[in-house]
Design an enzyme around this catalytic site. Structure first.
Site, PDB file in Angstrom:
ATOM      1  N   TYR A   1      27.158  36.794   7.286  1.00  8.26           N
ATOM      2  CA  TYR A   1      26.495  35.891   6.022  1.00  8.26           C
ATOM      3  C   TYR A   1      27.521  34.636   6.255  1.00  8.26           C
ATOM      4  CZ  TYR A   1      26.483  40.051   2.693  1.00  8.26           C
ATOM      5  OH  TYR A   1      26.259  41.421   2.718  1.00  8.26           O
TER       6      TYR A   1
ATOM      7  N   ASP B   1      27.408  54.228   8.705  1.00  6.42           N
ATOM      8  CA  ASP B   1      25.812  54.993   8.356  1.00  6.42           C
ATOM      9  C   ASP B   1      27.033  56.439   7.656  1.00  6.42           C
ATOM     10  OD1 ASP B   1      25.977  55.061  10.714  1.00  6.42           O
ATOM     11  OD2 ASP B   1      24.287  56.180  11.409  1.00  6.42           O
TER      12      ASP B   1
END
Ligand code: NAD
Length: 361
Positions: free
Chosen positions: A145, A226
């Site tokens: 970010y 994941d």
């Protein structure tokens, strides 16, 4: 008896339901003064939309100075339709980013606790959820970010690039925070990364493994992101503290939040170096119910409990608040957002009164 030192709490209630829910958190903090002899000094400052209206900026200088001089900051919520179309520097959210940056807050903590009596509010099966009490510790100021971003024209058309950068000190400080928090809880830490693919994740994992021997009492597991997304739905109750980088934490903390089923119950803390922190509910200013006296104050009250625990080390008082919330809910009291058809509901002030009254030393 030695009098505990007075802790300065900067209160920035903000917009919409912010002032309504913050008032109930202050009520509960004052109750801990009576019960445990702690002393708080509350200072109030303008922040968000109301500050734009009155001072022409979402984060006025004097509010910022007040927060920097405080031991902790209690924040309600900011924003609303009135300011939605303002230019960026005159938007309430710009104030939020400004205050996080000015206070150097790099760790965001989001607990997800499933209360047995509200287990039906989640979309998951009760038997999977029962006993869930976890906290996601998210790195807040680094990673993809904040890395360099650009676009470039190539012979195959335009490309876009986001860079993900983490330094060892950035990883070390968040990981140590997470180990410390795990130590105060059930002593289990899950570090989430994507070390099979990403170089930043390999550095993350190496750093975690290097620090781990300093905390031999904490059981560590590494989980690929994941897999973590799946395990959170499969075995949420097995997690205690989860630590991860910025983007993975953004996603996993929202996923964890949905285990509980109600936005009005979710608390958060943001911490920097030292003990100072900023405490706020996860929800926004809820303009649709503002001023009606029906907002759920529990998220803000539980954020105040986090303040007692993490910034002040007042574990007895924090336990008392959390126990009182559980008791009041178990007794069947509900604000409208967590009520089921047929339940009798209580308003914001009454919920705060009930929790304050249920607190015991
Ligand atoms: P929201 O969280 O304010 O509201 C979403 C829904 O949840 C609404 O129906 C609301 O009534 C309900 N809700 C939220 N908190 C509740 C509570 N304590 N009790 C009962 N019901 C509650 O999100 P939104 O509607 O997307 O945003 C409204 C405004 O808040 C926007 O201006 C947004 O930018 C701002 N916002 C601020 C923050 C913050 O201050 N940290 C966070 C999110 C959104």
């Amino acid at each position: 008896m030695i009098m505990p030192e007075t802790k300065k709490i900067a209160v920035i209630a903000g917009d919409g339901i912010g002032p309504e829910v913050v008032a109930e958190a202050i009520k509960v903090l004052k109750r801990t003064e009576e019960l445990f002899g702690y002393r708080f000094e509350f200072e109030h400052g303008l922040f968000g939309g109301i500050a734009i209206d009155e001072k022409g900026t979402p984060l006025p200088e004097d509010t910022l100075r007040m927060c920097q001089a405080a031991d902790a900051v209690l924040l309600g919520a900011v924003g609303g339709p009135k300011w939605d179309n303002n230019p960026k520097e005159l938007r309430p959210e710009t104030g939020l980013l400004g205050i996080r940056k000015a206070l150097g807050l790099y760790a965001n903590l989001r607990p997800a606790v499933v209360f047995d009596c509200l287990i039906g509010a989640s979309t998951l099966k009760p038997e999977v959820l029962r006993g869930t009490d976890l906290i996601v510790v998210r790195e807040l100021t680094g990673g993809i970010y904040f890395g360099e971003k650009y676009r470039r024209d190539t012979e195959n058309g335009q490309i876009a690039v986001d860079t993900c950068v983490y330094s060892v000190p950035e990883i070390e400080r968040i990981v140590r925070r997470a180990f410390e928090i795990a130590r105060q809880r059930r002593k289990k830490l899950a570090s989430v990364d994507k070390a099979n693919v990403l170089e930043t994740s390999r550095l993350w994992r190496e750093t975690v493994n290097r620090i781990a021997p300093e905390y031999p009492d904490v059981e560590l597991e590494h989980v690929l992101v994941d897999n973590a997304a799946m395990q959170l739905l499969r075995r949420p109750a097995s997690f205690d503290v989860i630590v991860t980088e910025n983007m993975f934490g953004d996603i996993l903390s929202d996923e964890a939040a949905m285990l509980t089923g109600s936005i009005g119950m979710l608390s958060s803390a943001s911490l920097g170096d030292g003990n100072r922190g900023l405490y706020e509910p996860v929800h926004g200013s809820a303009p649709d119910i503002a001023g009606k006296g029906i907002a759920n104050p529990v998220a803000t009250i539980l954020s105040a409990a986090l303040m007692l625990r993490l910034s002040f080390g007042y574990h007895d008082a924090a336990d008392a608040v959390e126990r009182a919330v559980r008791e009041v809910l178990d007794a069947g009291h509900r604000t409208a957002d967590i009520a089921e058809a047929g339940d009798k509901t209580v308003g914001t002030t009454e919920m705060g009164d009930l929790i304050a009254a249920a607190m015991r030393n």
